[in-house]
Design an enzyme around this catalytic site. Sequence first.
Site, PDB file in Angstrom:
ATOM      1  N   ASP A 104       0.708  -1.146   0.121  1.00  0.00           N
ATOM      2  CA  ASP A 104      -0.043  -0.171  -0.071  1.00  0.00           C
ATOM      3  C   ASP A 104       0.958   1.629  -0.064  1.00  0.00           C
ATOM      4  O   ASP A 104       1.399   1.127   0.756  1.00  0.00           O
ATOM      5  CB  ASP A 104      -0.646   0.047   1.767  1.00  0.00           C
ATOM      6  CG  ASP A 104      -1.757   0.730   1.500  1.00  0.00           C
ATOM      7  OD1 ASP A 104      -2.484   1.619   0.521  1.00  0.00           O
ATOM      8  OD2 ASP A 104      -2.837  -0.070   2.202  1.00  0.00           O
ATOM      9  N   ASP A 208      -2.858   4.739  -2.297  1.00  0.00           N
ATOM     10  CA  ASP A 208      -3.908   5.680  -0.901  1.00  0.00           C
ATOM     11  C   ASP A 208      -4.618   6.807  -1.737  1.00  0.00           C
ATOM     12  O   ASP A 208      -3.390   7.682  -2.099  1.00  0.00           O
ATOM     13  CB  ASP A 208      -2.976   5.931   0.176  1.00  0.00           C
ATOM     14  CG  ASP A 208      -4.314   6.140   0.973  1.00  0.00           C
ATOM     15  OD1 ASP A 208      -4.823   5.554   1.687  1.00  0.00           O
ATOM     16  OD2 ASP A 208      -3.668   7.617   1.354  1.00  0.00           O
ATOM     17  N   GLU A 275      -6.801   4.247  -5.596  1.00  0.00           N
ATOM     18  CA  GLU A 275      -8.350   4.667  -4.462  1.00  0.00           C
ATOM     19  C   GLU A 275      -8.807   5.705  -5.031  1.00  0.00           C
ATOM     20  O   GLU A 275      -7.530   6.859  -5.187  1.00  0.00           O
ATOM     21  CB  GLU A 275      -7.558   4.023  -3.306  1.00  0.00           C
ATOM     22  CG  GLU A 275      -8.272   4.775  -2.101  1.00  0.00           C
ATOM     23  CD  GLU A 275      -8.834   5.128  -0.984  1.00  0.00           C
ATOM     24  OE1 GLU A 275      -9.536   5.354  -0.455  1.00  0.00           O
ATOM     25  OE2 GLU A 275      -7.763   6.162  -0.774  1.00  0.00           O
ATOM     26  N   HIS A 341     -11.424  -1.742   4.923  1.00  0.00           N
ATOM     27  CA  HIS A 341     -11.271  -1.243   6.875  1.00  0.00           C
ATOM     28  C   HIS A 341     -10.885   0.184   6.141  1.00  0.00           C
ATOM     29  O   HIS A 341     -10.812   0.386   8.016  1.00  0.00           O
ATOM     30  CB  HIS A 341      -9.062  -1.328   6.056  1.00  0.00           C
ATOM     31  CG  HIS A 341      -8.291   0.292   5.262  1.00  0.00           C
ATOM     32  ND1 HIS A 341      -8.970  -0.365   3.933  1.00  0.00           N
ATOM     33  CD2 HIS A 341      -7.761   0.913   5.405  1.00  0.00           C
ATOM     34  CE1 HIS A 341      -7.677   0.807   2.974  1.00  0.00           C
ATOM     35  NE2 HIS A 341      -7.740   1.575   4.562  1.00  0.00           N
ATOM     36  N   ASP A 342     -11.930   0.377   5.559  1.00  0.00           N
ATOM     37  CA  ASP A 342     -12.642   2.282   5.916  1.00  0.00           C
ATOM     38  C   ASP A 342     -14.238   1.987   5.809  1.00  0.00           C
ATOM     39  O   ASP A 342     -14.998   3.305   5.948  1.00  0.00           O
ATOM     40  CB  ASP A 342     -11.957   3.165   4.181  1.00  0.00           C
ATOM     41  CG  ASP A 342     -10.828   3.265   4.848  1.00  0.00           C
ATOM     42  OD1 ASP A 342     -10.493   3.583   5.852  1.00  0.00           O
ATOM     43  OD2 ASP A 342     -10.017   3.261   3.627  1.00  0.00           O
TER      44      ASP A 342
HETATM   45  C1  NOJ Z   1      -7.723   5.922   2.595  1.00  0.00           C
HETATM   46  C2  NOJ Z   1      -7.393   4.768   3.069  1.00  0.00           C
HETATM   47  O1  NOJ Z   1      -8.047   4.021   2.621  1.00  0.00           O
HETATM   48  C3  NOJ Z   1      -7.536   5.105   4.759  1.00  0.00           C
HETATM   49  O2  NOJ Z   1      -7.626   3.649   5.842  1.00  0.00           O
HETATM   50  C4  NOJ Z   1      -7.053   6.210   5.521  1.00  0.00           C
HETATM   51  O3  NOJ Z   1      -6.900   6.181   6.444  1.00  0.00           O
HETATM   52  C5  NOJ Z   1      -6.620   7.448   4.563  1.00  0.00           C
HETATM   53  N1  NOJ Z   1      -6.500   7.184   2.796  1.00  0.00           N
HETATM   54  C6  NOJ Z   1      -5.257   8.186   4.660  1.00  0.00           C
HETATM   55  O4  NOJ Z   1      -3.872   7.685   3.694  1.00  0.00           O
END
Ligand code: NOJ
Length: 568
Positions: A104, A208, A275, A341-342
């Site tokens: 990542d 990211d 992402e 994970h979000d």
């Molecule tokens: C997206 C990531 O998926 C998330 O978990 C993270 O907190 C933010 N970007 C900041 O890096």
Amino acid sequence: MPRKNPRNLPWWKKTTVYQIYPRSFKDSTGNGIGDIPGIISKLDHLQDLGVETIWFSPFFASPQADHGYDVGDYRSIAPEYGTLSDCERLIHEIHSRNMFVVFDMVLNHTSDQHSWFLESRSSRDNPKRDWYIWRGGQKPEGKKPPNNWKALVGGSGWHYDGLTDQWYWAQFLPFQPDLNYRNPDVKREMFDTVRFWLDNGVDGFRLDIINTVFEDEEFRNNPFSWRLFPSEDEQKSFFQNKIYTMNHPDNYAFVKELRKVMDEYSDPERFLVGEIGASLEVLKRYYGEEVDETRTNGLHLTFQFQSLNANLGANAFWDIISRYEQYFTEPYTPTWVFSNHDQMRRISKLGNDMNKAKLNVTLQLTARGVPFIYYGEEIGMFNHRFPLKTAQDPVALKYSWLPQFLVNLLTRKGTFSLNRDDCRTPMQWDSSPNAGFCPAESEPWLPVEPRYETINVENEESDPNSLLHCYKDLLRLRRNTPALHSGSLHLLDLYTHRKFVLAYERRHNEHVVQIRLNFSSKPIRIDEFMGDGELLFSTLMDSNPVRNTGIHLEPYQGIVIENQMDGT
Ligand code: NOJ
């Protein structure tokens, strides 16, 4: 126009990806935090499951204020997760199982504790000053942020630093200052970091928030929008249309440069998945332009988050698949994401119903595109609900002042959680205390989801009817069936049942595989397709859906059949 259907797709288009959140996978030291040796001890589970690529959320050195998404050093490993040699062993162990490794990469920002930022903030004339984005405040006193730009998480993205009387820009949280990619030294350093990991054998990167790397050079104010809540496919939120801070055109050129770095490596070819929260039209720009029948010149893949909150229904998926087929025919490839994970775990959006989860994954693993499976999804781990006040998640803490009744109101539809801890609970390996994630006497960094005594790997291994076996069967079928991993997709209009049943076929050369998914709670008989096709897979073990009176589908049953029937 006939659809393109190249015979040999590159490996990264055919693969299946499994995401590990390292903190929550397996603790080998007893400190309650997952680590790399723990992951290595569980690789056999993943090989046996049948996924082909593993993506790790970051385990680089970091203060862990955002659990690794605040990087303190891109070339070393956080001590709680292991050492560089553990990391090398991890890569080696994965490769020796014929699987691929994805790291990542958080290019957009660093931690505010990164030595670059500490230098940068120390004085206006420090050589690293321009590695981040610094501006004076609004005149006359300069005590107001430079402009109206809001962070992705809400609130101004500008943060005042009294030492030098200027403001720095942070797309996400204040301790994650944005790097300045208009400075060629920053770009060079980060591209070399990418090479460092490629040289160490990494096969790809998840990028990211890659759509926020560049902002407007003139720092113009974002225009007003009526939209308050962020959504995964929108750049409007917090009453702003973020035209100057998201999806800036310079990002499209940037990903092409990064692609060239990836293309310096071959055997195997390496890949990027971005992402990006945006519409399909915008996502497509990040792929770049077509260069040959299987490749474009930008990102190899982007996440399509359109599926995250899709209703489990025939119409909803008909619509999504048609749009993916419209925007992402070869050489473009879509992705299928239901959890990460979000996000709230998908199964909990489906009422924690295992049959619906089986149907959902049948779609995910048989539609055209690269599936991303989130750890624990294969056993149906439920989302947990933690109060905001005790959150470990910094975004949840930011909003912990919200009264509970409001939180309940916002999350009442059960489609999202405000606290990302909810989907990050420890992996459930067995029914021992702490679910085998860490020793019974340790305290895991987040409590284990209470249903772990039934929902765990060991239990589901021994139950041929389990969700885990459904994943395994589908993954095996997909791996062994070119029509499923490489074939074109054609939706079939079942006019009498289109409200309830989704049907499509996958074609590779002369080989045709058909998929039928019953999204209704009632049994359905489909007369249009009589025949004696061979049943390759069913979400229900003991039913025989293909009969000479048509196809009989039980509630929420999904099947894959192999035959030459023409369904159009
Ligand atoms: C997206 C990531 O998926 C998330 O978990 C993270 O907190 C933010 N970007 C900041 O890096």
